[in-house]
Design a protein around this motif. Structure first.
Motif, PDB file in Angstrom:
ATOM      1  N   VAL A 313      -5.757  -9.489  -0.385  1.00 30.82           N
ATOM      2  CA  VAL A 313      -5.980  -8.301  -1.043  1.00 30.82           C
ATOM      3  C   VAL A 313      -7.217  -7.773  -1.095  1.00 30.82           C
ATOM      4  CG1 VAL A 313      -6.167  -7.732  -3.565  1.00 30.82           C
ATOM      5  CG2 VAL A 313      -4.503  -9.762  -3.111  1.00 30.82           C
ATOM      6  N   LEU A 314      -8.276  -8.467  -0.439  1.00 32.91           N
ATOM      7  CA  LEU A 314      -9.493  -7.731  -0.244  1.00 32.91           C
ATOM      8  C   LEU A 314      -9.412  -6.882   1.259  1.00 32.91           C
ATOM      9  CD1 LEU A 314     -12.463  -7.318  -0.558  1.00 32.91           C
ATOM     10  CD2 LEU A 314     -12.702  -9.551   0.752  1.00 32.91           C
ATOM     11  N   SER A 315      -8.804  -7.448   1.861  1.00 32.61           N
ATOM     12  CA  SER A 315      -8.545  -6.692   3.228  1.00 32.61           C
ATOM     13  C   SER A 315      -7.527  -5.491   3.044  1.00 32.61           C
ATOM     14  CB  SER A 315      -7.734  -7.506   4.416  1.00 32.61           C
ATOM     15  OG  SER A 315      -8.538  -8.700   4.855  1.00 32.61           O
ATOM     16  N   ALA A 316      -6.498  -5.709   2.305  1.00 29.77           N
ATOM     17  CA  ALA A 316      -5.595  -4.585   1.955  1.00 29.77           C
ATOM     18  C   ALA A 316      -6.319  -3.538   1.192  1.00 29.77           C
ATOM     19  CB  ALA A 316      -4.303  -4.842   1.223  1.00 29.77           C
ATOM     20  N   ALA A 317      -7.038  -3.850   0.282  1.00 28.81           N
ATOM     21  CA  ALA A 317      -7.595  -3.036  -0.709  1.00 28.81           C
ATOM     22  C   ALA A 317      -8.860  -2.063   0.056  1.00 28.81           C
ATOM     23  CB  ALA A 317      -8.376  -3.709  -1.783  1.00 28.81           C
ATOM     24  N   LYS A 318      -9.501  -2.870   0.927  1.00 35.86           N
ATOM     25  CA  LYS A 318     -10.434  -2.087   1.666  1.00 35.86           C
ATOM     26  C   LYS A 318      -9.873  -1.188   2.889  1.00 35.86           C
ATOM     27  CE  LYS A 318     -14.526  -4.829   1.293  1.00 35.86           C
ATOM     28  NZ  LYS A 318     -15.619  -5.436   2.128  1.00 35.86           N
TER      29      LYS A 318
END
Length: 378
Positions: A313-318
């Motif tokens: 989720v962190l990668s996608a959000a960034k």
């Protein structure tokens, strides 16, 4: 038998001081808890060695920091107009909750370590997230301890030693620290004073070379099994805590494997300090591997984006342009801890979140992959 598990600690409730939870001091007024962001004010800067400084802070609102020895905080200085988050172990003792410190080695090319050394001065403020990490003797009852450290890996073990000294614990601690030269030994003079005044503490420094020191009576070389057996003949009977560069920790494990040590009594910091502090890793998903696609909604901004189920989720959000506080991207530091308001994820962390936080709906975005559409508290 006195251990870190049952050492007393003070907790203030309605102005009445009483002993409660192990290693946690909640003082008068408010408390700074894990995951919460605070403004810190730098109170003092102390030079430890030619490339290591200790930065002493207090909370700007005078709240007390509740932590366990060995844990870290995540600071977020603004450098060149950009907020950069980095994790640093607390080198101070939780028995002194109103003034706490991090001890930082200048790293060549390190954005934050160099900024701290070159810019941070008493009176300056910066933002930080509350303590996290599972590298702590709390929960591992033992009266005989062996601390093995190298370089700036000394900091969590120094916090543990200062805590034992403040608590006047009846502990048998052998502290073995490795450094390049005697001039590179962090906390050298303080540990000598502590050894002289604390029953049960023995400090051994191992240096690779003499440097500019004319007289040096402690071991020269690197830690190996013959040296460990000579200096700490009862190491097999001790609970061992290790912190240092990744290569050092691997070497220590190799020595202990050679000795057939029982690794149920071995604990090490679960990340490479250099990597965690200076070069966060962000996972990138390969488009060819994408399978299920889910929708993620940020509750505060109302922004939505789609992401594959094999990406964090962190990668996608960034990638979607969302501003998400983060640091290690390895499930260790806890900086990206966020409430999951709706949906489910698969989370594989490395100690950066506790079960009680998971039960409350918090998740680490850096090591969570969606298994349904999500609504998160951002």
């Amino acid at each position: 038998m006195t251990t870190f598990e049952n050492l007393p600690s003070a907790k203030n409730i309605d102005a009445i001081q009483r002993f409660t939870d192990p290693m946690t001091w909640v003082a008068c007024g408010s408390q700074w808890n894990s995951g919460e962001q605070k403004t810190l004010q730098c109170c003092a800067v102390r030079q430890e060695t030619h490339d290591v400084r200790t930065f002493i802070f207090r909370c700007a609102d005078f709240s007390a920091l509740s932590f366990e020895p060995g844990q870290f905080i995540t600071i977020s200085p603004v450098i060149g107009g950009q907020t950069i988050a980095r994790c640093y172990t607390l080198s101070s003792s939780p028995t002194r909750p109103f003034a706490f410190s991090i001890t930082v080695k200048r790293v060549p090319g390190g954005a934050v370590s160099n900024w701290l050394h070159d810019n941070l001065k008493p009176g300056d403020n910066l933002r930080a997230s509350g303590p996290a990490g599972s590298f702590t003797p709390v929960g591992h009852p033992a009266a005989k301890l062996l601390y093995l450290s190298a370089g700036s890996g000394v900091t969590p073990l120094m916090s543990m030693t200062r805590t034992a000294a403040d608590m006047a614990g009846n502990l048998d601690i052998v502290f073995v620290h490795s450094a390049r030269t005697p001039a590179d030994i962090i906390f050298h003079e303080e540990l000598k004073r502590m050894q002289a005044g604390m029953t049960g503490l023995r400090v051994i420094n191992i240096c690779e070379g003499f440097g500019d020191t004319a007289e040096w009576r402690q071991p020269i070389g690197r830690l190996d099994l013959p040296l460990l057996s000579q200096q700490v003949p009862d190491f097999q009977e001790r609970e061992i805590f290790t912190c240092g560069p990744q290569g050092y920790m691997e070497a220590v494990k190799s020595v202990l494997r050679e000795a057939a040590f029982d690794f149920d009594h071995y604990h090490q910091e679960s990340f490479d300090i250099t990597v965690l502090n200076e070069e966060p890793l962000i996972e990138q998903a390969s488009p060819s591997d994408q399978q299920d696609v889910f929708t993620v909604t940020l509750s505060r901004s109302g922004r939505t984006f789609s992401m594959p189920g094999n990406q964090t989720v962190l990668s996608a959000a960034k990638k979607a342009g969302a501003i998400v506080p983060s640091s290690c991207s390895q499930g260790v530091c806890g900086t990206c801890k966020t409430a999951l308001l709706k949906g489910t994820v698969e989370m594989n962390h490395n100690g950066g979140i506790r079960q009680r936080e998971i039960d409350k709906g918090l998740r680490l975005l850096c090591c969570s992959k969606p298994t349904s559409d999500l609504v998160i508290d951002l």
